[in-house]
Design an enzyme around this catalytic site. Structure first.
Site, short mmCIF file in Angstrom:
data_model
loop_
_atom_site.label_atom_id
_atom_site.label_comp_id
_atom_site.label_asym_id
_atom_site.label_seq_id
_atom_site.Cartn_x
_atom_site.Cartn_y
_atom_site.Cartn_z
N LYS A 22 40.48 38.65 10.93
CA LYS A 22 41.08 39.57 11.63
C LYS A 22 41.84 40.79 10.87
O LYS A 22 41.84 41.88 10.86
CB LYS A 22 42.05 39.08 12.81
CG LYS A 22 42.49 40.19 13.57
CD LYS A 22 43.62 39.72 14.67
CE LYS A 22 42.70 38.93 15.72
NZ LYS A 22 43.38 38.56 17.05
N ARG A 91 49.81 37.65 15.43
CA ARG A 91 48.52 37.23 15.92
C ARG A 91 47.95 36.46 14.69
O ARG A 91 47.94 36.67 13.82
CB ARG A 91 47.76 38.45 15.92
CG ARG A 91 47.84 39.08 17.42
CD ARG A 91 47.35 40.45 17.38
NE ARG A 91 47.51 41.39 18.27
CZ ARG A 91 46.92 41.43 19.56
NH1 ARG A 91 45.86 40.73 19.54
NH2 ARG A 91 47.31 42.20 20.33
N GLY A 100 40.48 32.03 20.67
CA GLY A 100 40.95 31.38 21.60
C GLY A 100 41.85 29.96 21.13
O GLY A 100 42.57 29.48 21.84
N MET A 102 43.73 29.31 18.34
CA MET A 102 45.12 29.54 17.85
C MET A 102 45.80 30.30 18.58
O MET A 102 45.52 30.93 19.56
CB MET A 102 44.99 29.73 16.31
CG MET A 102 44.23 28.69 15.57
SD MET A 102 44.47 29.02 13.71
CE MET A 102 43.55 30.31 13.52
N ARG A 335 34.92 42.84 14.38
CA ARG A 335 34.38 41.72 13.17
C ARG A 335 32.87 41.75 13.33
O ARG A 335 32.23 42.27 14.47
CB ARG A 335 34.80 40.44 13.47
CG ARG A 335 34.51 39.76 14.92
CD ARG A 335 35.09 38.54 15.26
NE ARG A 335 34.97 38.26 16.68
CZ ARG A 335 35.74 37.62 17.52
NH1 ARG A 335 36.80 37.10 16.93
NH2 ARG A 335 35.54 37.57 18.65
N HIS A 451 35.60 33.51 27.69
CA HIS A 451 35.64 32.33 26.85
C HIS A 451 34.35 31.43 26.84
O HIS A 451 33.76 31.12 25.57
CB HIS A 451 36.81 31.52 27.19
CG HIS A 451 37.00 30.55 26.38
ND1 HIS A 451 36.55 29.22 26.85
CD2 HIS A 451 37.85 30.25 25.22
CE1 HIS A 451 36.92 28.40 25.78
NE2 HIS A 451 37.55 28.83 24.67
N ARG A 631 2.91 5.82 1.93
CA ARG A 631 3.59 4.67 1.26
C ARG A 631 2.95 3.29 1.78
O ARG A 631 2.87 3.09 2.92
CB ARG A 631 5.11 4.86 2.16
CG ARG A 631 6.12 3.67 1.62
CD ARG A 631 7.44 4.17 2.10
NE ARG A 631 7.59 3.71 3.69
CZ ARG A 631 8.69 4.07 4.29
NH1 ARG A 631 9.58 4.61 3.82
NH2 ARG A 631 8.49 3.64 5.60
N GLU A 761 15.38 4.99 -3.43
CA GLU A 761 16.22 4.93 -2.08
C GLU A 761 17.16 3.76 -2.35
O GLU A 761 17.85 3.30 -1.29
CB GLU A 761 15.30 4.65 -0.97
CG GLU A 761 14.34 3.42 -1.14
CD GLU A 761 13.43 3.59 0.24
OE1 GLU A 761 13.65 4.24 1.42
OE2 GLU A 761 12.14 2.87 0.21
N SER A 780 10.04 9.94 -4.91
CA SER A 780 10.32 10.90 -3.57
C SER A 780 11.87 10.20 -3.10
O SER A 780 11.81 8.73 -3.07
CB SER A 780 9.29 10.39 -2.58
OG SER A 780 9.76 11.06 -1.32
N GLY A 782 14.22 8.86 -1.01
CA GLY A 782 14.43 8.09 0.41
C GLY A 782 15.77 8.24 0.78
O GLY A 782 16.57 7.27 0.65
N THR A 783 16.33 9.43 1.25
CA THR A 783 17.68 9.59 1.37
C THR A 783 18.40 8.90 2.21
O THR A 783 19.54 8.77 2.67
CB THR A 783 18.13 11.13 1.44
OG1 THR A 783 17.12 11.72 2.15
CG2 THR A 783 17.87 11.74 0.15
N ASP A 785 17.83 5.57 3.21
CA ASP A 785 18.31 4.34 2.74
C ASP A 785 19.03 4.33 1.48
O ASP A 785 20.07 3.59 1.25
CB ASP A 785 17.02 3.48 2.11
CG ASP A 785 16.53 2.59 3.27
OD1 ASP A 785 17.34 2.06 3.80
OD2 ASP A 785 15.12 2.75 3.32
N CYS A 848 12.04 12.70 0.93
CA CYS A 848 11.23 12.36 2.44
C CYS A 848 12.39 11.84 3.47
O CYS A 848 11.96 11.60 4.57
CB CYS A 848 9.89 11.76 2.15
SG CYS A 848 10.43 10.00 1.54
N TYR A 868 9.78 19.64 -3.87
CA TYR A 868 9.39 19.56 -2.60
C TYR A 868 10.30 18.93 -1.67
O TYR A 868 11.07 17.97 -1.98
CB TYR A 868 7.96 19.38 -2.22
CG TYR A 868 7.65 17.75 -2.31
CD1 TYR A 868 7.91 17.12 -1.34
CD2 TYR A 868 7.48 17.33 -3.61
CE1 TYR A 868 7.49 15.62 -1.64
CE2 TYR A 868 6.78 15.98 -3.80
CZ TYR A 868 7.07 15.35 -2.51
OH TYR A 868 6.76 14.04 -2.78
#
Ligand code: PEP
Ligand code: MG
Length: 898
Positions: A22, A91, A100, A102, A335, A451, A631, A761, A780, A782-783, A785, A848, A868
């Protein structure tokens, strides 16, 4: 301490970190020569100091005095002067808009003495005393923590005594009496008098605004919107201008374009003879902004010109608040406005066509979450649906759920897994929990800037508002509407459907259909046929041109693979073979496990092999010419066997009559039972322990590829070994696979190189990636695990169990299973990528896990240098878009240029 207070002329729009959104924009407008009431800004540095130390920084008071003195000089009046008082508003305004959430206190500077001066200057006693009672009410609630209903109750009493329901019927004497009552409330509740010293009022209000950064609803909002909790808020001290000085005054909110659709034009609401807060709160019905042209043509003309100036200057949709005080227009805020997902895409390309931005900038200004929203289904054929009413389409989408009338019930029912629509007369910041829990929001009052509308749009939640034909009775838990067969009453728990795109509200469940954007990705819709789709098409085409990351899909069937290709996938990053062992085939797995001889095992494997081969042929055909990472079997074997408890009961109940097969099966199930199966015999461990299993899968892959080649196809299978923790495991699995590949090549006469790689992984794999790369042609991640094992969080349990609490406590802002924990798990990804490539420079590296389709994570993987990402087919377009954005954002240091 650095400088803590800035006059408006000292700031600009790029100083949001320090001056809040603001403040930075008030400064920008001031410097553009627009009519902004003069004022100054206390920086977020001061707030952060106050929040950390519990007191304001030492130099703040003196700096405020200095800036206040300048302001008083400019205005020719002094704060709270008894003859002609300067009044200010105090303000809040953080870097990111938190509508709204704060606090704000208006009319600072009024006291028993200065109220007289204000009355004289304004020539209006009622106005002055009303302003004073507003100050005590806001100050009491915000600064002194007195329950708001105490003041509201007193107003209700005054109205009852007068025999009216309308505030406007209260005259100057009534207001004076209310001031006395309010002062008494302050004295009773705090033990002190309402402060009469204007500077004391101002300092207390400033601290209260700082404190409101940590109000419950502000914390919840930040969590929801992923706004960091340590930014703090700036405080704007602005000369008061009054929209409630009579019919030639008023206040309004406007957008330079429709935030719902992106259409250019005049969009906004105006409220005559009112103060700003009345509009945003949605408590009185406003008139469309166009009406202002009749009420005050000069101010309207000036406003239109300013809106044009702002759009051209910010090169984007602007959202503004203004006040007209006795025919003089004042800009209170501007804004870059929030908008729906559809409007974001449309506006971005409109601005390109107007030559205000280039296509790279357009790409930066939309995001994957918005694209995902556009892919949600919509209501299909509504011809037979029971329309209850049509109101304002505030935030698009199709939501179906049971009507509930208060936020607590919304939360409670949503936790039980029910879909609910929150129905209110209007919402206020205390409804945030309920709005988050609900599928959609329906209100009977308020316009596009109420709102409910603003917050729902920010959340991407469906919202219909201003349905004034509905009589909402929160206490009774129902709403009534005039239907063609008399009055229709919808009670709590009745299902309704709301269409945030058309504003329609239906009784009962209306069926939904695919979105046009999905139809376009499917190839069923010509982009030129629809403005939104054409905008999506142009930005997607550009994202594809810009991105470096490849995008593949996780898919286990021919059908999903074909869709993935239509959605732009460049191959498959993960085919999970486990589902191919379920259903009728489970019997074969049982036979494999129960076999007590090599021959028995071989027979079971021989039956499984052609089935697997058929599956692979289908996928390789759908992905002809593209890489397909298959796999080998990953989950623990017991997942393919009957449940231990159920089988035990069955055998026990059968007693002597239990079959030999069941008894033997039970023995095996017991033997294989593990306390922590996800940490047990699964992945490569299974492949090495069950003889012939992986060999059978590799043979099926090799034969499927040979079949495809013979059929004229161009298959590119890649074999992926799961859950490797040590290079030795991979070497053993690899040796076996290579042997089988050579055998099949000899048998079929078809040869070619099949890549063999591994998932990374297990944390140990990431940390020994340099060794593992000796045996892997690709990695690859294995996020799923990797997150599970890196954090020690059971991925099947913790999200439902205690993540809610963790998020509340700020331990993380979002589940690490959803967005990659860049600092911890991301570090493992970086280490493994670097060390793997050091061993094997041409190592292909992808991901993956679920994170491969999460916008923020995709950008992380781009920066980590992966080749990738792979995600579910539906998220492929999101990953393509974010991969393109990662490049475009990189060039501007991470932000768009508004
Ligand atoms: C992973 O662990 O990230 C992964 C892709 O494998 P799954 O989800 O099948 O365990
Ligand atoms: Mg895994």
């Amino acid at each position: 301490m650095p400088k803590l207070v800035y006059d408006f002329i000292e700031g600009n729009k790029d100083m949001k970190d320090l001056l809040g959104g603001k403040g930075a924009n008030l400064a920008e407008m001031t410097n553009l020569g627009l009519p902004v009431p003069p004022g100054f800004i206390i920086s977020t540095d001061a707030c952060r100091h106050y929040l950390a130390e519990g007191i304001v920084p030492a130099g703040l008071a003196a700096e405020v005095t200095e800036h206040l003195r300048r302001l008083e000089q400019e205005m020719g009046r002094s704060l709270g002067d008894s003859g002609d008082p300067l009044l200010v508003s105090v303000r809040s305004g953080a870097k990111f808009s938190m509508p709204g959430m704060m606090e704000t206190v208006l009319n600072i500077g009024l006291s028993d003495a200065s109220v007289q001066g204000l009355a004289k200057q304004a020539g209006n006693d009622r106005f002055a005393w009303d302003s004073y009672r507003r100050l005590i009410q806001m100050f009491g609630k915000t600064v002194l923590d007195i329950e708001g209903h105490e003041f509201e109750h007193a107003i209700d009493e005054a109205k009852r005594a007068k025999g009216t329901k309308n505030d406007l019927d209260l005259d100057a004497d009534d207001m004076k009496a209310l001031v006395d009552t309010f002062k008494q409330i302050v004295k009773t509740r705090t033990g002190s008098d309402f402060p009469q010293d204007p500077r004391e009022q101002m300092d207390m209000a400033v601290n209260a605004v700082f404190d409101s950064w940590n109000a419950d609803r502000a914390i919840l909002y930040r969590r929801q919107e992923r706004i960091p909790s340590d930014l703090g808020t700036a405080v704007n001290v602005v000369t008061m201008v009054f929209g409630n000085l009579g019919p030639d005054s008023g206040t309004g909110v406007a957008f330079t374009r429709d935030p719902g659709s992106g259409q250019q034009g005049v969009y906004g609401d105006y409220l005559q003879n009112a103060q700003g807060e009345d509009v945003v709160a949605g408590i009185r019905n406003t008139v469309p902004l166009q009406e202002l042209e009749k009420l005050d043509p000069a101010s309207y003309g000036e406003l239109m010109q300013i809106m044009q100036t702002l759009e051209n200057h910010y090169r984007d949709l602007c959202d503004i608040e203004f006040t007209i005080e006795r025919g003089k227009l004042w800009m209170l805020q501007t804004r870059v406005g929030k908008r729906t997902a559809g409007a974001a895409f449309r506006i971005a390309v409109q601005l390109v066509d107007q030559a205000l931005i280039d296509i790279d900038e357009a790409l930066r200004r939309v995001d994957g979450a918005q694209l995902a929203q556009l892919m949600f289904p919509r209501f299909g054929d509504t011809a037979g649906a029971a329309l209850i009413t049509k109101a304002i389409s505030a935030s698009p989408g199709a939501a179906v759920g049971k009507a509930v009338f208060d936020s607590a019930t919304a939360v409670e029912r949503a936790e039980r897994g029910e879909d609910v629509i929150l129905v209110r007369r209007e919402t206020n910041p205390d409804d945030l929990h309920g709005m988050i829990a609900a599928r959609g929001i329906l209100t009977s009052r308020g316009g596009k800037t109420s709102h409910a509308a603003v917050v729902a749009r920010g959340m991407g939640k469906t919202c219909v508002c201003g349905a004034d034909q509905l009589e909402v009775n929160v206490a009774a838990g129902q709403f009534a509407a005039a239907g063609k067969d008399g009055q229709l009453v919808v009670r709590q728990g009745d299902v309704i459907s709301i269409d945030g795109t058309s504003g329609a509200v239906y009784l009962g469940e209306v069926p939904v259909v695919a979105s046009p954007v999905v139809e376009y990705f499917e190839g069923n819709l010509d982009p030129a046929a629809d403005e939104l789709v054409s905008a999506v098409h142009r930005i997607m085409t550009h994202a594809d041109k810009r991105r470096r990351l490849g995008v593949r899909a996780n898919s286990d069937t021919g059908e999903d693979s074909a869709r993935a290709v239509r959605f732009g996938a460049q191959g498959i990053g993960l085919t999970r073979t486990e589902h191919m062992f379920l259903g009728e085939r489970r019997q074969l797995v049982e036979r494999l496990i129960l076999a007590d001889s090599d021959d028995g095992r071989k027979a079971a494997l021989a039956e499984l092999e052609p089935l697997q081969r058929g599956d692979f042929v289908e996928i390789l055909e759908a992905m002809d010419g593209l890489p397909v990472t298959i796999r080998l079997l990953d989950p623990p074997l017991h997942e393919f066997l009957p449940d231990l408890t159920e089988l035990s009961v069955k055998v026990a109940l059968a007693g002597d009559k239990a079959t030999e097969k069941d008894k033997k099966l039970l023995e095996e199930v017991r033997r294989l039972h593990e306390q922590n199966p996800m940490l047990g015999l699964r992945g490569v461990r299974l492949g090495l322990v069950i003889p012939g299993l992986y060999a059978m899968q590799v043979r099926a892959i090799a034969h499927a590829a040979a079949d495809r080649i013979k059929a004229g196809g161009n298959p590119h299978p890649e074999i992926m070994i799961p859950l490797v923790g040590a290079v030795q495991e991979l070497e053993a699995a690899r040796d076996e696979a290579e042997k089988v590949l050579a055998e099949v090549a000899a048998e079929t006469g078809v040869s070619g190189h099949t890549l063999i790689g591994t998932m990374i992984e297990v944390p140990r794999a990431a940390l020994t990636a340099g060794q593992i790369a000796q045996a892997a042609e690709f990695f690859s991640f294995g996020t799923n695990d990797l997150t599970q094992m890196g954090w020690g969080f059971s991925r099947d349990d913790v999200e439902g169990a205690f993540f809610g609490r963790y998020i509340e406590m700020g331990i993380f802002g979002v589940s690490p299973f959803e967005t990659l924990d860049a600092e911890g798990i991301g570090r493992l990804v970086e280490i493994a990528t670097t060390e793997g490539r050091a061993t094997r420079p041409d190592l292909k590296v992808g991901v993956c896990g679920e994170h491969g389709g999460d916008p923020e994570s995709v950008r992380f993987f781009h920066h980590a240098g992966l080749d990738y990402v792979s995600c579910s087919p539906f998220r492929v377009p999101v990953a393509r878009l974010e991969a393109g954005r990662a490049v475009a954002l990189e060039e501007t240091g991470g932000s768009d240029s508004r």
